[in-house]
Scaffold this motif. Structure first.
Motif, PDB file in Angstrom:
ATOM      1  N   SER A 180       0.514   4.040   2.876  1.00  0.00           N
ATOM      2  CA  SER A 180       0.801   3.795   4.266  1.00  0.00           C
ATOM      3  C   SER A 180       2.389   3.445   4.393  1.00  0.00           C
ATOM      4  O   SER A 180       3.053   3.067   3.464  1.00  0.00           O
ATOM      5  CB  SER A 180       0.027   2.495   4.870  1.00  0.00           C
ATOM      6  OG  SER A 180       0.521   1.440   4.390  1.00  0.00           O
ATOM      7  N   ARG A 207      -5.933  -0.463  -5.303  1.00  0.00           N
ATOM      8  CA  ARG A 207      -5.451   0.425  -4.835  1.00  0.00           C
ATOM      9  C   ARG A 207      -4.155   0.382  -4.299  1.00  0.00           C
ATOM     10  O   ARG A 207      -3.479   1.018  -3.728  1.00  0.00           O
ATOM     11  CB  ARG A 207      -6.227   1.388  -3.983  1.00  0.00           C
ATOM     12  CG  ARG A 207      -7.433   2.039  -4.783  1.00  0.00           C
ATOM     13  CD  ARG A 207      -8.298   2.877  -3.726  1.00  0.00           C
ATOM     14  NE  ARG A 207      -8.721   2.223  -2.498  1.00  0.00           N
ATOM     15  CZ  ARG A 207      -9.782   1.515  -2.592  1.00  0.00           C
ATOM     16  NH1 ARG A 207     -10.305   1.237  -3.674  1.00  0.00           N
ATOM     17  NH2 ARG A 207     -10.281   0.848  -1.490  1.00  0.00           N
ATOM     18  N   LYS A 208      -3.565  -0.990  -4.386  1.00  0.00           N
ATOM     19  CA  LYS A 208      -2.108  -1.433  -4.139  1.00  0.00           C
ATOM     20  C   LYS A 208      -1.449  -1.399  -5.320  1.00  0.00           C
ATOM     21  O   LYS A 208      -1.878  -1.736  -6.519  1.00  0.00           O
ATOM     22  CB  LYS A 208      -2.421  -2.769  -3.246  1.00  0.00           C
ATOM     23  CG  LYS A 208      -2.747  -2.490  -1.833  1.00  0.00           C
ATOM     24  CD  LYS A 208      -2.919  -3.738  -1.146  1.00  0.00           C
ATOM     25  CE  LYS A 208      -3.529  -3.234   0.383  1.00  0.00           C
ATOM     26  NZ  LYS A 208      -3.530  -4.396   1.230  1.00  0.00           N
ATOM     27  N   ASP A 212       0.844  -1.332  -0.019  1.00  0.00           N
ATOM     28  CA  ASP A 212      -0.066   0.079   0.047  1.00  0.00           C
ATOM     29  C   ASP A 212       0.856   1.122   0.051  1.00  0.00           C
ATOM     30  O   ASP A 212       1.616   1.592   1.115  1.00  0.00           O
ATOM     31  CB  ASP A 212      -0.651  -0.159   1.267  1.00  0.00           C
ATOM     32  CG  ASP A 212      -1.836   1.140   1.353  1.00  0.00           C
ATOM     33  OD1 ASP A 212      -1.739   1.837   0.328  1.00  0.00           O
ATOM     34  OD2 ASP A 212      -2.953   1.131   2.297  1.00  0.00           O
TER      35      ASP A 212
END
Lengths: 387, 131
Positions: free
Chosen positions: B36, B66-67, B33
């Motif tokens: 993060s 979304r990674k 991710d």
């Protein structure tokens, strides 16, 4: 001499240009004494016995005969290459490289690794060309001809001991398990690679992965290459070549063509070396069929003829030294002939990547019956890592 | 940057990485991710020294959306320097993602680097997974 050198340089440049797109080049220190079919067909090689060898991508070879060393510069050059390196077939993997059979499911997943594939050497068939200066026409004129020859060779069958395949599979699986662990130990590096959004990605990756830490895999690779370097208990090699002679500046004529086969065995000399033998008793048998447009008959006339050579070789191979003798008997046009070739061959490892090779003895009834060939190998390496 | 639309459902996204080499190869795929600081999560490994990852589930579409997917292959090359250089040149890999909104999509041209006098090589491919 200058013309020969010019021919060589031109050829080398041509080769360099042809393969240049792939960035292939051969430096002087990487030159190797040739033992290619293109040299064997004209008897200009230490040994006529073809044995399995390491499939170099490209070898440029030189050889110097004492009889031609008027200025000390070699007059005989060969180039040998392995097309497999450039065709890049699909389905390549390390198991096929080391000669192990694999079974795959419909999706291409390896489901089982089996015994040694005895035909694994076929894919590394080589093509060779040579440019030489030698008197191969047995007339009264002692004049060297320009010679161009081309040859092919392949290891048809190669069989190691039963333990070879089992040992390799176990070690390779061991390597993979260790390699997966090492990914975990380097997870921060992969995270950084994954997060990188800048330009010059290749440069970034290069710097970052120079710090990739390994623990056990290096040692395991050494173990595996020791196993790979074991000589086969049995091998069968085939080769063929064609040579054409430059009779004058503009006239080229077919000289020789031939096909030959060699059956070899390498027996480890000490039983306790079974795991990683380095010393061998080597026995070879060779048959060669040769057509030569320039043979001398009993009336001392130059005629075209066929011959079959049959013979054997006995050699002791130690870690740094190998000494052997080979003898060939010739049958001309279907009849036993008085001609024979008896040659002593010696190879000595002077240092890593530096080998001395020589052959001394008597050749068939060619213009130059005496064989006295000397050469130094550069860059062939310790030969502990062979495919 | 390569991208693949996984969608938002619970279907499992599947990855194939086909490494073509005569060297000893191993591969690991992670998802990470980018918003993060959490470390990447391993989602697939090769099963043998071919380095291939064959049709493995790497997670559901909703967990991957979304990674970024990162596939790193490490190859130990052997033989003489000339042989290692030749093998490095012919070293390639292709990647296939399936079961997402984009269906079957192939990716090529990983970033390739050689290390330690061509005794080791790495292939790395990044693919952004969108919803």
């Amino acid at each position: 001499m200058r013309r020969t050198f010019f021919l060589f340089v031109s050829t080398f440049i041509t080769f360099s240009t042809f393969y240049g797109q792939g960035g292939i080049s051969a430096k002087l220190k990487e030159l190797a004494v040739p033992n290619s079919p293109a040299f064997i067909i004209v008897d200009l090689t230490p040994s006529v016995f073809q044995t399995p060898n390491s499939p170099k991508e490209f070898i440029l070879g030189v050889a110097q005969s004492y009889q031609q060393s008027s200025d000390g510069f070699p007059q005989n050059y060969s180039a040998e290459f392995t097309p497999y390196w450039w065709i890049n077939p699909s389905g390549r993997n390390v198991y096929s490289a080391v000669g192990l059979r694999t079974t795959k499911d419909s999706e291409g997943r390896i489901t089982a690794v089996g015994k040694e594939n005895p035909f694994s050497g076929l894919k590394f068939a080589t093509v060779s060309v040579a440019f030489l200066s030698k008197d191969l026409i047995p007339d009264t004129a002692k004049v060297n001809q320009k010679i161009f020859s081309v040859g092919v060779k392949a290891t048809i069958v190669k069989i190691h001991s039963k333990k070879y395949g089992v040992s390799l599979e176990k070690s390779i699986n061991h390597w993979h398990a260790a390699a997966v662990e090492e990914f975990t130990n380097n997870r921060e590096i992969q995270d950084k690679l994954a997060r990188y959004n800048g330009d010059k990605e290749e440069e970034y990756q290069q710097k970052l992965l120079d710090h990739f830490k390994t623990e056990r895999t290096g040692e395991i690779v050494k173990e595996i290459t020791n196993v790979i370097s074991q000589k086969p208990l049995f091998s069968w090699d085939m080769a063929a070549a064609f040579a054409t002679y430059g009779i004058s500046d503009s006239v080229w004529r077919t000289g020789r063509s031939g096909i030959w086969t060699t059956v070899s065995t390498y027996l480890p000399l000490a039983l306790d070396e079974e795991r990683n033998p380095k010393n061998y008793l080597n026995l070879n048998v060779v048959f060669r069929y040769l057509t030569d447009k320039y043979q001398l008959n009993k009336q001392k006339q130059i005629v075209s003829g066929n011959s079959v050579d049959a013979g054997g070789k006995f050699a002791m191979e130690f870690d740094k030294l190998s000494v052997g003798i080979e003898a060939l008997h010739r049958f001309k046009n279907g009849k036993a002939d008085a001609q024979n070739r008896t040659v002593g061959v010696i190879n000595y490892k002077i240092a890593d990547n530096l080998y001395l090779r020589g052959a001394f003895g008597k050749n068939f009834n060619t213009a130059n019956k005496l064989i006295a060939l000397f050469g130094i190998n550069w860059g062939i390496g310790s030969e502990t890592v062979k495919l | 940057m390569d991208s693949y639309k996984v969608g938002n459902g619970n279907q499992h996204i599947r990855l194939t990485a086909d490494v073509s080499t005569l060297g000893f190869a191993s591969s690991r795929a992670i998802s990470i991710d980018l918003d993060s600081d959490e470390p990447g999560i391993p989602v697939a490994n090769s099963d043998d020294a071919s380095g291939d990852i064959i049709n493995k589930s790497i997670g559901t579409a909703s967990s991957l959306a979304r990674k970024r997917l990162s596939i790193l292959s490490r190859i130990d090359l052997f033989g003489t320097l000339e042989e290692r250089k030749a093998e490095y040149k012919s070293l390639t890999a292709t990647y296939l993602l399936e079961k997402g909104t984009d269906g079957k999509k192939e990716f090529i041209k990983p970033v390739k680097t050689a290390h330690q006098n061509h005794t080791r090589a790495f292939l790395h491919k990044k693919i952004d997974l969108t919803d």
